[in-house]
Design an enzyme around this catalytic site. Structure first.
Site, PDB file in Angstrom:
ATOM      1  N   ASP A 110      27.609  23.046   5.083  1.00  0.00           N
ATOM      2  CA  ASP A 110      28.442  21.935   4.626  1.00  0.00           C
ATOM      3  C   ASP A 110      29.679  22.522   3.965  1.00  0.00           C
ATOM      4  O   ASP A 110      29.608  23.610   3.381  1.00  0.00           O
ATOM      5  CB  ASP A 110      27.649  21.105   3.606  1.00  0.00           C
TER       6      ASP A 110
ATOM      7  N   ASN B  11      31.136  13.402   8.616  1.00  0.00           N
ATOM      8  CA  ASN B  11      31.373  11.965   8.399  1.00  0.00           C
ATOM      9  C   ASN B  11      32.554  11.452   9.227  1.00  0.00           C
ATOM     10  O   ASN B  11      33.497  12.178   9.511  1.00  0.00           O
ATOM     11  CB  ASN B  11      31.560  11.651   6.913  1.00  0.00           C
TER      12      ASN B  11
ATOM     13  N   CYS C 215      26.767   2.145   7.349  1.00  0.00           N
ATOM     14  CA  CYS C 215      26.880   2.115   8.810  1.00  0.00           C
ATOM     15  C   CYS C 215      27.266   0.773   9.429  1.00  0.00           C
ATOM     16  O   CYS C 215      28.172   0.724  10.257  1.00  0.00           O
ATOM     17  CB  CYS C 215      25.565   2.569   9.427  1.00  0.00           C
ATOM     18  N   PHE C 216      26.555  -0.287   9.052  1.00  0.00           N
ATOM     19  CA  PHE C 216      26.715  -1.535   9.804  1.00  0.00           C
ATOM     20  C   PHE C 216      28.174  -1.994   9.903  1.00  0.00           C
ATOM     21  O   PHE C 216      28.691  -2.207  10.992  1.00  0.00           O
ATOM     22  CB  PHE C 216      25.861  -2.647   9.183  1.00  0.00           C
TER      23      PHE C 216
HETATM   24  C1  UGA Z   1      20.826   1.151   9.820  1.00  0.00           C
HETATM   25  C2  UGA Z   1      19.961   0.985  11.077  1.00  0.00           C
HETATM   26  O1  UGA Z   1      18.826   0.163  10.776  1.00  0.00           O
HETATM   27  C3  UGA Z   1      19.487   2.341  11.604  1.00  0.00           C
HETATM   28  O2  UGA Z   1      18.777   2.169  12.813  1.00  0.00           O
HETATM   29  C4  UGA Z   1      20.703   3.231  11.832  1.00  0.00           C
HETATM   30  O3  UGA Z   1      20.319   4.512  12.287  1.00  0.00           O
HETATM   31  C5  UGA Z   1      21.461   3.372  10.524  1.00  0.00           C
HETATM   32  O4  UGA Z   1      21.892   2.068  10.095  1.00  0.00           O
HETATM   33  C6  UGA Z   1      22.659   4.265  10.745  1.00  0.00           C
HETATM   34  O5  UGA Z   1      23.492   3.949  11.592  1.00  0.00           O
HETATM   35  O6  UGA Z   1      22.715   5.328  10.127  1.00  0.00           O
HETATM   36  P1  UGA Z   1      20.330   1.502   7.219  1.00  0.00           P
HETATM   37  O7  UGA Z   1      21.773   1.158   7.051  1.00  0.00           O
HETATM   38  O8  UGA Z   1      19.798   2.722   6.556  1.00  0.00           O
HETATM   39  O9  UGA Z   1      19.996   1.665   8.780  1.00  0.00           O
HETATM   40  O10 UGA Z   1      19.445   0.281   6.676  1.00  0.00           O
HETATM   41  P2  UGA Z   1      18.851  -1.063   7.306  1.00  0.00           P
HETATM   42  O11 UGA Z   1      17.394  -1.077   7.062  1.00  0.00           O
HETATM   43  O12 UGA Z   1      19.284  -1.299   8.695  1.00  0.00           O
HETATM   44  O13 UGA Z   1      19.494  -2.180   6.357  1.00  0.00           O
HETATM   45  C7  UGA Z   1      20.890  -2.460   6.371  1.00  0.00           C
HETATM   46  C8  UGA Z   1      21.203  -3.617   5.440  1.00  0.00           C
HETATM   47  O14 UGA Z   1      20.728  -4.857   5.981  1.00  0.00           O
HETATM   48  C9  UGA Z   1      20.574  -3.497   4.053  1.00  0.00           C
HETATM   49  O15 UGA Z   1      21.534  -3.899   3.090  1.00  0.00           O
HETATM   50  C10 UGA Z   1      19.424  -4.469   4.096  1.00  0.00           C
HETATM   51  O16 UGA Z   1      19.066  -4.965   2.834  1.00  0.00           O
HETATM   52  C11 UGA Z   1      19.987  -5.560   5.000  1.00  0.00           C
HETATM   53  N1  UGA Z   1      18.945  -6.366   5.671  1.00  0.00           N
HETATM   54  C12 UGA Z   1      18.105  -5.807   6.570  1.00  0.00           C
HETATM   55  C13 UGA Z   1      18.838  -7.724   5.383  1.00  0.00           C
HETATM   56  O17 UGA Z   1      19.595  -8.270   4.555  1.00  0.00           O
HETATM   57  N2  UGA Z   1      17.881  -8.467   6.020  1.00  0.00           N
HETATM   58  C14 UGA Z   1      17.022  -7.931   6.920  1.00  0.00           C
HETATM   59  O18 UGA Z   1      16.177  -8.675   7.472  1.00  0.00           O
HETATM   60  C15 UGA Z   1      17.133  -6.566   7.199  1.00  0.00           C
END
Ligand code: UGA
Length: 445
Positions: free
Chosen positions: A17, A71, A256-257
């Site tokens: 890193d 990143n 990520c999202f």
């Molecule tokens: C997400 C994806 O789930 C992974 O598959 C992916 O690899 C990852 O992004 C990435 O691109 O690195 P992550 O961001 O760690 O994973 O967490 P999630 O479990 O997907 O949750 C994302 C957000 O959605 C959280 O804030 C969670 O609280 C929210 N969420 C999730 C809800 O509000 N409702 C739900 O039913 C599920």
């Protein structure tokens, strides 16, 4: 990389890193990220076949396979600012690999990237026409924070994108051999490079879309006395829909999202697909709407003024079982509460340090108190913003007694027993369900 080292004792894995402090932390007893189960794996492998090193150039020279996980934040300047991925670190890494390689390498794209980024990597790497060959593969990562170890040990699938040339297929086989040490063959799928890159963006977009879909309906439930948990259960039991990712709340966070969807939106606009871009952008818009709705509800329920009122925030991480606060709805909500001159007391078992860094320099009163009982004591309102298990088990009678009356409870994750808390005296405001208020005249619609 720790899991690869753990599952493949014959491979030697070295992580480098540009930040030397980070490497020191990975070599210390306190790892720089909280991830359940990870410390055990690192302890078992570190110093045997897992190493954390600072000499990037030497490691490039000595290793045969390079996973690039740098990143790729959203661009903050120039064309595509606020949407497109900033690929400067990615390109710098490609050049660094080129300059320091003395033998052929397999270079694996692990960061989430826009479609056709591998092409740019390939062009840079193969610009020096010599004996050294670089095969670029795309191997996107689907793990979620908080369940990373579990997700890596039992993945739904592993995706490897490669060229269908002789050397592309050979490189693909080498990576496949690594994963097949612990992942069943039928779960390792292959595709062309562009499909692999796009699949990662689309998988995240679909997951986020489900969260925005259920959250949009939670707004309708609040207007109609329907209950979002009942609706989600009924809809999710259709095996074509499925029950996961239908938990209504204050919106999705995480690094990520939002970034990945905006990336997808930018790509669609770039290719002239404006309708498609608008469709996906609405997923992000609903997410922002949900957080604004939550704040408006707090303000309206607490007599349209928060100035000088103490609001306790239970949970600042973007989800349970992580200390990560990147894009956490709780940080956004805290900023808005401070803008209303509320006094904010934040509690979280793992994320207080990150929250303090995020909110540094913010005007107003913010306190960080790890113990939830001490944090809630003397507050006018309690807000649950992260779905930590420990909040389900709190003694709400004790908390109610210690708060200013009338006491308000805003459950942004729908994780506690609302009726029980109402019976204790709280005015309870869940998401997508009727409010339970002791104020006779209140119009809950
Ligand atoms: C997400 C994806 O789930 C992974 O598959 C992916 O690899 C990852 O992004 C990435 O691109 O690195 P992550 O961001 O760690 O994973 O967490 P999630 O479990 O997907 O949750 C994302 C957000 O959605 C959280 O804030 C969670 O609280 C929210 N969420 C999730 C809800 O509000 N409702 C739900 O039913 C599920």
């Amino acid at each position: 990389m720790a899991i690869i080292a753990y599952k493949c004792p014959d491979c030697q894995v070295t992580v480098v890193d540009i930040n030397p402090e980070r490497i020191d932390a990975w070599n210390s007893n306190e790892l720089p990220v909280y991830e359940p189960g990870l410390d055990k794996i690192v302890k078992k492998t570190r110093g045997k076949n897992l190493f954390f090193a600072k000499d990037i150039e030497k490691q490039i020279k000595e290793n045969d396979i390079i996973f690039v996980s740098v990143n790729t934040p959203t661009k903050t300047f120039g064309t595509g600012a606020g949407m497109a991925a900033d690929l400067q670190y990615w390109e710098k890494t490609a050049r660094q690999i080129l300059e320091n390689s003395q033998s052929s390498k397999i270079v694996i794209e692990k960061s989430t990237l826009p479609v056709k980024t591998a092409l740019a990597m390939e062009k840079i790497l193969n610009s020096a026409k010599g004996k050294i060959r670089f095969d670029v593969l795309s191997n996107p990562e689907f793990l979620a924070e908080g369940t990373a170890v579990e997700d890596l040990e039992n993945p739904d699938r592993v995706l490897i994108g490669s060229h269908e040339t002789r050397s592309g297929l050979k490189a693909r086989q080498e990576l496949l051999d690594i994963y097949s040490k612990w992942v069943p063959k039928e779960k390792i799928i292959t595709s062309n490079i562009w499909s692999a890159e796009l699949s990662k963006l689309v998988a995240n977009a679909f997951l986020a879309q489900r969260v925005s879909s259920i959250n949009s309906i939670s707004a309708l439930c609040e207007k109609t006395d329907a209950d979002i948990s009942e609706v989600a259960k009924a809809v999710g039991m259709d095996s074509r829909v499925g029950s996961k990712f239908l938990q209504a709340g204050i919106g999705f966070g995480g690094s990520c999202f939002k970034k990945d969807i905006l990336n997808l939106v930018y790509l669609c606009s770039y290719y002239g697909l404006q309708e498609v871009a608008d469709y996906w952008e609405s997923v992000v818009k609903i997410n922002e709407y949900q957080q604004d709705r939550f704040i408006a509800n707090i303000l309206c329920s607490m007599f349209n003024t928060l100035a000088g009122k103490k609001i306790c925030i239970l949970g600042v991480a973007f989800k349970a079982n992580t200390g990560d606060t990147r894009e956490s709805p709780a940080i956004y909500i805290t900023r808005k509460l401070l803008a209303e001159h509320a006094e904010v007391i934040i509690s979280d078992p793992k994320a207080l340090k990150n929250a303090a860094a995020d909110l540094a320099g913010m005007k107003g009163s913010v306190k960080y108190v790890e113990d939830p009982y001490r944090a809630a004591s003397g507050c006018h309102a309690l807000t649950i913003l992260t779905d930590w298990d420990l909040y389900r088990k709190l003694d709400f009678r004790k908390i109610y007694k210690s708060m200013v009356k009338p006491a308000f409870l805003f459950d942004g994750r729908n994780i506690i027993d609302h009726k029980k808390c109402f019976a204790l005296g709280f005015n309870v405001y869940p998401i997508g369900k009727p409010a339970l208020s002791h104020f006779q005249t209140e119009n809950n619609s």
